[in-house]
Design a protein around this motif. Structure first.
Motif, PDB file in Angstrom:
ATOM      1  N   LEU A 140      -1.233  -4.250   7.360  1.00 44.05           N
ATOM      2  CA  LEU A 140      -1.903  -4.264   6.058  1.00 44.05           C
ATOM      3  C   LEU A 140      -3.357  -3.832   6.173  1.00 44.05           C
ATOM      4  CD1 LEU A 140      -0.533  -7.550   4.460  1.00 44.05           C
ATOM      5  CD2 LEU A 140      -0.305  -5.256   3.499  1.00 44.05           C
ATOM      6  N   ILE A 141      -4.078  -4.387   7.143  1.00 45.73           N
ATOM      7  CA  ILE A 141      -5.488  -4.045   7.299  1.00 45.73           C
ATOM      8  C   ILE A 141      -5.642  -2.601   7.742  1.00 45.73           C
ATOM      9  CG2 ILE A 141      -7.587  -4.531   8.626  1.00 45.73           C
ATOM     10  CD1 ILE A 141      -7.012  -6.566   6.472  1.00 45.73           C
ATOM     11  N   HIS A 142      -4.729  -2.131   8.587  1.00 39.28           N
ATOM     12  CA  HIS A 142      -4.790  -0.733   9.020  1.00 39.28           C
ATOM     13  C   HIS A 142      -4.616   0.204   7.835  1.00 39.28           C
ATOM     14  CE1 HIS A 142      -3.215   2.942  11.190  1.00 39.28           C
ATOM     15  NE2 HIS A 142      -4.335   2.691  11.822  1.00 39.28           N
TER      16      HIS A 142
ATOM     17  N   PHE B 179       0.816  -1.208   0.000  1.00 38.28           N
ATOM     18  CA  PHE B 179       0.000   0.000   0.000  1.00 38.28           C
ATOM     19  C   PHE B 179       0.851   1.260   0.000  1.00 38.28           C
ATOM     20  CE2 PHE B 179      -3.689  -2.578   1.653  1.00 38.28           C
ATOM     21  CZ  PHE B 179      -4.464  -2.385   0.527  1.00 38.28           C
ATOM     22  N   ALA B 180       2.024   1.190   0.612  1.00 40.34           N
ATOM     23  CA  ALA B 180       2.941   2.327   0.551  1.00 40.34           C
ATOM     24  C   ALA B 180       3.373   2.561  -0.899  1.00 40.34           C
ATOM     25  CB  ALA B 180       4.150   2.074   1.437  1.00 40.34           C
TER      26      ALA B 180
ATOM     27  N   PHE C 285     -10.664 -12.326   0.814  1.00 37.84           N
ATOM     28  CA  PHE C 285     -10.169 -11.024   1.274  1.00 37.84           C
ATOM     29  C   PHE C 285     -10.249  -9.975   0.160  1.00 37.84           C
ATOM     30  CE2 PHE C 285      -7.787 -13.718   4.394  1.00 37.84           C
ATOM     31  CZ  PHE C 285      -8.431 -13.229   5.520  1.00 37.84           C
ATOM     32  N   PHE C 286      -9.937 -10.389  -1.079  1.00 44.74           N
ATOM     33  CA  PHE C 286     -10.047  -9.449  -2.198  1.00 44.74           C
ATOM     34  C   PHE C 286     -11.494  -9.028  -2.407  1.00 44.74           C
ATOM     35  CE2 PHE C 286     -10.962  -8.702  -6.697  1.00 44.74           C
ATOM     36  CZ  PHE C 286     -10.164  -7.591  -6.926  1.00 44.74           C
TER      37      PHE C 286
ATOM     38  N   MET D 241      -4.917  -4.266  -3.996  1.00 48.09           N
ATOM     39  CA  MET D 241      -5.851  -5.112  -3.252  1.00 48.09           C
ATOM     40  C   MET D 241      -5.483  -6.589  -3.380  1.00 48.09           C
ATOM     41  SD  MET D 241      -9.639  -3.653  -4.059  1.00 48.09           S
ATOM     42  CE  MET D 241     -10.024  -1.913  -4.013  1.00 48.09           C
ATOM     43  N   ILE D 242      -5.153  -7.011  -4.595  1.00 48.05           N
ATOM     44  CA  ILE D 242      -4.783  -8.408  -4.818  1.00 48.05           C
ATOM     45  C   ILE D 242      -3.541  -8.762  -4.011  1.00 48.05           C
ATOM     46  CG2 ILE D 242      -3.904 -10.032  -6.549  1.00 48.05           C
ATOM     47  CD1 ILE D 242      -5.741  -8.607  -8.599  1.00 48.05           C
ATOM     48  N   GLY D 243      -2.537  -7.877  -4.054  1.00 47.27           N
ATOM     49  CA  GLY D 243      -1.325  -8.127  -3.287  1.00 47.27           C
ATOM     50  C   GLY D 243      -1.590  -8.195  -1.798  1.00 47.27           C
ATOM     51  N   CYS D 244      -2.416  -7.278  -1.293  1.00 49.26           N
ATOM     52  CA  CYS D 244      -2.762  -7.274   0.131  1.00 49.26           C
ATOM     53  C   CYS D 244      -3.510  -8.551   0.504  1.00 49.26           C
ATOM     54  CB  CYS D 244      -3.623  -6.059   0.449  1.00 49.26           C
ATOM     55  SG  CYS D 244      -4.216  -6.000   2.151  1.00 49.26           S
TER      56      CYS D 244
END
Length: 633
Positions: free
Chosen positions: A303-305, A82-83, A424-425, A101-104
């Protein structure tokens, strides 16, 4: 830059880096060769080819891609998927949000599998010394302890991780060197010729390649943990870590060369341990696996934050149990990960069975990082365009090969990781798009049109005083616009008379630790606006930020904090502030497009799982009221 200012390279900082960054990739020797050779008769081609593939995978992916290239893509010292997205989103196509999103999603899915496979592998090693040790109950007991501990924070125990991982990597070196002495020719296996030969001639090459990828599954952590320890600490400590890993892999290869022609009957990592050392080695392995699990859990929290901050996750409670805001505890994520880890252990039971599910998620995460890295390098003009194409093509080719190899494991466990990541995605996709729809349907009007009515309500003493200062949260960025629901709340139904009306807006910035506000007097003495500009690492804590800003503005003479009632003014009692939370609900009609209906219904369901607005914005009890605003399509 934060990285330069706070993360100086010292011996102590390098030790801390070992504990924070390398838990996942550092414990890979526990299971990689079991995955490579567990299904075949041992041959020199398999052993030498496996070692060669491991070496060049670590060199090209971990060292070249992450250590030399990706670590430079820091967002004010912060790293992670996300960064990286935050750095490119203003210049890249809009669809890159879905890449992030996919990566997360893939990384969170990995967060459920890694603790399970690391702990199971370590206890399987310990079973050599304790044959009666129950693997599944033992792993679940450790998982319970790990996840229950999260609520207390990792500030204290984190100080012990570095020295313990130093012991772990030292053990890898000593065991590896001891085994290499029995077959020093194993160093020839570093030649890429053996990797090519295995790939071309081995009957089960694709499965082996998929297993080899397990050696680099922790490489994403090298980038994700950038903000914790800094680039230079990671780059320097990696030299020691890679040497330790390769010496241990070479030692395992040397031990297997003594059993050529046989099927692998024991974990090679356990095989290179002297019999007298097994109890000590097993204990150290278990500790290292616990540290690896801890790193994945805290990484999932981060990641969720960050997903919350870029509006791709529904509101949930976030605690900061230690003095460091970067350390957090998210109960919902914690127990979701716990349930997933326990399910993985109960379903697969053995680490060998988990290996097929492990790897594909990280391959997808790495591909996502590569795509975002292309837009980063292009936007920064870090090198000639032809060099960027060549570099990205190299990474895509390597990761494409690993993805193709891991996709072969569908039907053997890989589908589990894909389903997890897909769920998750889907959550992030639903939240993000539903918020876009609601934003489009939310009516905004010119403030000037409703200003006379608001002024009249404020001056009409026949209307009971609702509050001295009345605060509304607004999502509009433009100062001359206002949501139609806000003036309706003020003067329709039961009017809300106040001396001063505030509009409070939170704007997310790309840099992680940005924290400042801008004050605007929209109507002299009547309507004020505060725009808080917060980095994606800063939580919008109204109870902290708003009073501080108000007191600063009063001290500067820009506003007057005067109580409405003269009797209270005489006793220096300050004014009261009240917040109005407008919960916008949309009537989902059958005439709406099916896509919009599904997204809005899914989002409403997720909102019920999440926390309320007052909890999210940290409003103190008794200071707020909530109203529901119904919007027709």
């Amino acid at each position: 830059m934060k990285d330069q200012q706070q993360h100086k390279v010292t011996f102590a900082s390098l030790i801390v880096t070992l504990g924070i960054v390398y838990g996942d990739i550092g414990t890979s020797p526990l299971y990689v060769f079991t995955a490579i050779a567990g299904h075949d008769v041992l041959t020199q081609e398999l052993i030498y080819g496996g070692i060669s593939l491991i070496f060049w995978t670590l060199t090209l992916q971990a060292t070249f891609k992450y250590i030399f290239i990706t670590l430079n893509a820091d967002n004010n010292g912060e790293g992670g998927i996300f960064a990286l997205y935050s750095l490119v989103r203003r210049r890249a196509p809009k669809w890159t949000i879905y890449v992030a999103m996919i990566g997360c999603a893939a990384l969170i899915a990995d967060g459920m599998i890694t603790p399970a496979i690391s702990l199971t592998s370590s206890l399987e090693v310990a079973q050599k010394a304790l044959p009666s040790l129950p693997i599944v109950p033992g792993v679940i007991a450790i998982l319970i302890a790990i996840f229950m501990f999260q609520q207390f924070g990792t500030d204290t125990i984190g100080k012990f991780f570095g020295p313990l991982m130093l012991i772990w990597f030292t053990m890898l070196i000593v065991l590896g060197v001891g085994a290499i002495m029995g077959h020093p020719e194993i160093f020839f296996a570093l030649n890429p010729y053996y990797a090519v030969k295995l790939f071309q001639h081995h009957h089960n090459a694709w499965w082996v390649v998929g297993a080899v990828f397990l050696c680099v599954t922790g490489a994403e952590a090298l980038y994700s943990d950038l903000g914790h320890v800094g680039k230079r600490n990671i780059q320097i400590s990696w030299i020691f870590v890679k040497i330790a890993l390769m010496l241990n892999y070479l030692g395992q290869g040397a031990w297997m060369m003594e059993h050529v022609g046989q099927k692998l009957y024991a974990n090679p990592f356990a095989g290179i341990m002297p019999h007298w050392f097994v109890p000590f080695g097993s204990a150290i392995s278990t500790i290292a696996a616990i540290i690896a699990s801890q790193a994945l859990i805290t990484g999932s929290f981060s990641l969720i934050h960050e997903a919350l901050r870029i509006k791709t996750w529904f509101r949930i409670v976030v605690y900061h149990p230690s003095k460091h805001r970067s350390q957090m505890y998210i109960p919902f994520v914690n127990w979701l990960l716990f349930a997933g880890c326990v399910f993985v252990v109960l379903f697969f039971k053995k680490s060998a069975a988990m290996e097929a599910a492990y790897g594909i998620a990280i391959t997808i995460a790495m591909l996502s990082t590569t795509l975002l890295l292309y837009f980063y390098l292009t936007s920064r003009k870090a090198m000639p365009q032809w060099a960027i194409y060549l570099l990205i093509a190299l990474f895509l080719a390597i990761e494409g090969v690993f993805f193709s190899a891991n996709i072969q494991k569908i039907g053997h466990g890989a589908e589990f990781a894909l389903i997890l990541g897909g769920v998750f995605f889907l959550v992030m996709f639903t939240v993000y798009n539903a918020k876009l729809i609601t934003k489009q349907k939310r009516n905004v009007i010119m403030l000037s049109k409703v200003l006379p009515t608001i002024r009249a309500v404020s001056q009409d003493e026949g209307i009971p005083l609702f509050s001295s200062h009345l605060v509304f949260l607004t999502s509009t960025r433009k100062k001359d616009l206002i949501e139609e629901a806000i003036p309706q709340s003020i003067y329709q139904g039961q009017p809300k008379r106040a001396d001063v009306y505030w509009l409070l807006h939170f704007s997310e910035e790309d840099e992680p630790y940005t924290n400042y506000y801008k004050f605007t007097e929209l109507e002299a003495g009547l309507i004020y606006r505060l725009d808080f500009h917060l980095g994606y690492k800063i939580h919008p804590d109204v109870s902290e930020f708003f009073p501080r800003a108000v007191n600063e503005l009063a001290a500067q003479g820009k506003i007057q904090l005067k109580n409405h009632y003269p009797a209270l003014q005489e006793h220096n009692v300050g004014p009261d502030f009240r917040f109005v939370l407008l919960d916008t609900a949309f009537l989902i009609s059958p005439v709406m497009p099916i896509r919009e209906q599904l997204l809005l219904k899914g989002y409403l369901l997720l909102k019920k799982i999440g926390v309320s607005a007052e909890s999210h914005f940290v409003l103190e009890p008794g200071t707020w009221v909530k109203e529901q605003v119904i919007v027709n399509d």
